[in-house]
Design a protein around this motif. Structure first.
Motif, PDB file in Angstrom:
ATOM      1  N   THR A 192       9.128  -3.787  -6.208  1.00 39.95           N
ATOM      2  CA  THR A 192       9.949  -4.664  -7.207  1.00 39.95           C
ATOM      3  C   THR A 192      11.151  -5.154  -6.715  1.00 39.95           C
ATOM      4  OG1 THR A 192      11.145  -2.679  -8.024  1.00 39.95           O
ATOM      5  CG2 THR A 192       9.131  -3.206  -9.029  1.00 39.95           C
ATOM      6  N   GLY A 193      11.818  -4.775  -5.362  1.00 50.80           N
ATOM      7  CA  GLY A 193      12.702  -5.060  -4.736  1.00 50.80           C
ATOM      8  C   GLY A 193      14.003  -4.618  -5.024  1.00 50.80           C
ATOM      9  N   SER A 194      13.817  -3.704  -5.811  1.00 48.23           N
ATOM     10  CA  SER A 194      15.101  -2.919  -6.864  1.00 48.23           C
ATOM     11  C   SER A 194      15.663  -1.992  -5.851  1.00 48.23           C
ATOM     12  CB  SER A 194      14.756  -2.311  -7.925  1.00 48.23           C
ATOM     13  OG  SER A 194      15.811  -1.563  -8.635  1.00 48.23           O
ATOM     14  N   ARG A 195      16.988  -1.824  -5.759  1.00 54.94           N
ATOM     15  CA  ARG A 195      17.741  -0.605  -5.284  1.00 54.94           C
ATOM     16  C   ARG A 195      18.138   0.470  -6.066  1.00 54.94           C
ATOM     17  NH1 ARG A 195      18.669  -1.653   0.355  1.00 54.94           N
ATOM     18  NH2 ARG A 195      18.121  -3.745   0.898  1.00 54.94           N
ATOM     19  N   ASP A 196      17.989   0.201  -7.344  1.00 54.51           N
ATOM     20  CA  ASP A 196      18.483   1.070  -8.377  1.00 54.51           C
ATOM     21  C   ASP A 196      17.288   1.924  -8.830  1.00 54.51           C
ATOM     22  OD1 ASP A 196      21.117   0.048  -8.479  1.00 54.51           O
ATOM     23  OD2 ASP A 196      20.249  -1.564  -9.775  1.00 54.51           O
ATOM     24  N   THR A 197      16.237   1.535  -9.045  1.00 57.15           N
ATOM     25  CA  THR A 197      15.086   2.289  -9.169  1.00 57.15           C
ATOM     26  C   THR A 197      14.020   2.162  -8.240  1.00 57.15           C
ATOM     27  OG1 THR A 197      15.371   1.834 -11.607  1.00 57.15           O
ATOM     28  CG2 THR A 197      13.060   2.595 -11.207  1.00 57.15           C
ATOM     29  N   ILE A 198      13.792   3.612  -7.453  1.00 57.46           N
ATOM     30  CA  ILE A 198      12.753   3.391  -6.312  1.00 57.46           C
ATOM     31  C   ILE A 198      11.516   3.277  -6.784  1.00 57.46           C
ATOM     32  CG2 ILE A 198      12.557   4.459  -4.075  1.00 57.46           C
ATOM     33  CD1 ILE A 198      15.163   3.392  -4.400  1.00 57.46           C
ATOM     34  N   SER A 199      11.257   3.857  -7.752  1.00 56.45           N
ATOM     35  CA  SER A 199       9.675   3.963  -8.277  1.00 56.45           C
ATOM     36  C   SER A 199       9.622   3.482  -9.712  1.00 56.45           C
ATOM     37  CB  SER A 199       9.010   5.313  -7.978  1.00 56.45           C
ATOM     38  OG  SER A 199       7.801   5.304  -8.638  1.00 56.45           O
ATOM     39  N   PRO A 200       8.900   2.368  -9.936  1.00 59.55           N
ATOM     40  CA  PRO A 200       8.783   2.144 -11.346  1.00 59.55           C
ATOM     41  C   PRO A 200       8.260   3.041 -12.427  1.00 59.55           C
ATOM     42  CG  PRO A 200       7.097   0.979 -10.116  1.00 59.55           C
ATOM     43  CD  PRO A 200       8.165   1.499  -9.212  1.00 59.55           C
ATOM     44  N   TYR A 201       7.617   4.225 -11.691  1.00 61.01           N
ATOM     45  CA  TYR A 201       6.868   5.164 -12.469  1.00 61.01           C
ATOM     46  C   TYR A 201       7.918   6.360 -12.600  1.00 61.01           C
ATOM     47  CZ  TYR A 201       3.220   2.427  -9.901  1.00 61.01           C
ATOM     48  OH  TYR A 201       2.487   1.373  -9.533  1.00 61.01           O
ATOM     49  N   ASN A 202       8.881   6.551 -11.716  1.00 59.72           N
ATOM     50  CA  ASN A 202       9.645   7.804 -11.887  1.00 59.72           C
ATOM     51  C   ASN A 202      11.009   7.110 -11.631  1.00 59.72           C
ATOM     52  OD1 ASN A 202      11.018  10.361 -11.201  1.00 59.72           O
ATOM     53  ND2 ASN A 202       9.109  10.970 -10.044  1.00 59.72           N
ATOM     54  N   PRO A 203      11.660   6.854 -12.712  1.00 58.12           N
ATOM     55  CA  PRO A 203      13.089   6.538 -12.516  1.00 58.12           C
ATOM     56  C   PRO A 203      14.288   7.397 -12.374  1.00 58.12           C
ATOM     57  CG  PRO A 203      12.459   6.643 -14.889  1.00 58.12           C
ATOM     58  CD  PRO A 203      11.230   6.781 -14.173  1.00 58.12           C
TER      59      PRO A 203
END
Length: 401
Positions: free
Chosen positions: A241-252
């Motif tokens: 996702t390119g996110s640095r806040d949520t590393i895994s979309p399955y495990n926030p």
């Protein structure tokens, strides 16, 4: 890029050295030029080398159409260009090297056989981990264009956002002891791995421990159980996702750079109507069916999945392929993905085939992002964007040598 160029130059130079002896070394009869006693015959110089080194490879390329997230997309792709080098240094000591010219170095390891038979061997280097029945297979022999099932892909670390910030191809750096007992009826593998993926140094100095046990009551039927106990370290960003806040979309719940418990288990079985070997007639292929159930826990989040895949020979050249594939990435949130695959594969030579497959992918509670609606009077309203079901058609050519 520089490393890839140097690797290509090294491999090319090695092949050229073996295939093309220096000019003037031989005359048309394969002997040194008359009167030149200082020149060593080519067969004496390169004979031991060529006998101990084997070179193989394959490539996979094709076309794909899908309508994921409601957008029709189609593309030609080039997935793999593998070169394999195997060196039998002594009768007990060997070396293996695998490079994907479309990606990076995949494997490099050395094996040493400790016992007189196959009871105890040691492997050191970078190689496929032993989790699951399916992960150790080569993409050149698996039935699906997408290679492994969703469950194997996730649990074995090929595509797990918490495992690393790139595709890991189910491989890692480590040490493994393995062997066969009772004339191959029992097999075991015990490994200590970095738990960080390929070509990456360990981030937390804590190791993953993996065990794989196999029992074959008959040559064409086997049962495999495997497990993993480890401590992962989340990467700095989510490459999906390119996110640095949520590393895994399955495990926030797990944050960047955080250590977390990583546990896995699998149980699987495979049946073939007869066993095959690399030297067997490629036109005589068995009916095969393979299935596994898998589970795992990353931090506080539990996941579960499984698959059943079969290949049915229809003629000397044609197989029918079918697969049912399911995974729940987060059992509390019910992030579920189910994939049904049907297709054909046409073999036109050993390790050479043309694959055509249709996949129906059904998603439940899978989020592709969120929409934020501002609210001047209070906190904003956040609406999850759920991914719709989608279809996929794939055509792939594989050529091996």
């Amino acid at each position: 890029m520089r490393k890839k160029i140097l690797t290509i130059m090294f491999v090319a130079a090695s092949l050229f050295a073996v295939a093309q002896p220096p000019q003037g070394m031989q005359n048309q009869h394969g002997r040194p030029p008359h009167g030149d006693s200082s020149v060593v015959p080519t067969q004496n110089l390169f004979g031991p080398l060529t006998k101990r080194i084997q070179l193989h490879g394959y490539m996979q390329a094709g076309y794909e159409f899908n309508n994921q997230n409601g957008v029709n997309m189609n593309e030609f792709n080039f997935k793999r260009a593998m070169l394999v080098a195997f060196a039998q240094i002594t009768d007990r000591w060997s070396f293996f090297f695998l490079h994907d010219f479309n990606s990076e170095v995949q494997e490099f390891y050395s094996d040493f056989r400790v016992t007189q038979g196959k009871g105890l061997n040691i492997r050191l280097g970078q190689f496929k981990n032993s989790l699951s029945l399916e992960n150790p297979y080569s993409p050149s022999s698996l039935e699906l264009v997408d290679v492994t099932s969703q469950a194997t892909t996730f649990f074995a670390g090929t595509v797990d956002p918490l495992f690393a910030n790139k595709v890991m191809y189910g491989r890692d750096l480590g040490l493994k002891v393995f062997g066969e007992l009772a004339q191959g009826q029992f097999k075991y593998e015990l490994a200590v791995m970095n738990g960080q993926g390929i070509n990456i140094s360990d981030r937390n100095n804590k190791k993953d421990y993996i065990a794989n046990l196999e029992y074959a009551p008959m040559p064409n039927l086997r049962f495999v159980v495997s497990g993993q106990k480890g401590k992962g370290n989340a990467p700095d960003y989510c490459w999906l996702t390119g996110s640095r806040d949520t590393i895994s979309p399955y495990n926030p719940t797990i944050k960047a750079g955080e250590d977390y418990d990583r546990d896995r288990w699998t149980f699987g079985t495979e049946y073939k109507t007869f066993t095959t070997t690399p030297t067997s007639d490629w036109k005589k292929r068995p009916f095969s069916i393979r299935g596994e159930v898998m589970g795992g826990k990353d931090g506080d989040v539990e996941s579960f999945g499984g698959y059943v895949t079969t290949a049915i020979p229809l003629s000397s050249y044609l197989d029918a392929v079918a697969s049912y594939d399911y995974i729940n990435y987060n059992k509390d949130e019910d992030y579920k993905s189910t994939k049904l695959v049907i297709g054909l594969q046409y073999w036109f030579y050993r390790n050479c085939r043309l694959q055509l497959q249709y996949s129906r992918c059904m998603l439940d509670n899978m989020v592709s992002g969120v929409s934020v609606i501002p609210n001047p009077a209070g906190p904003p309203t956040i609406i999850k964007n759920f991914q719709p079901d989608y279809d996929k058609i794939q055509l792939q050519l594989q050529v091996g040598f």
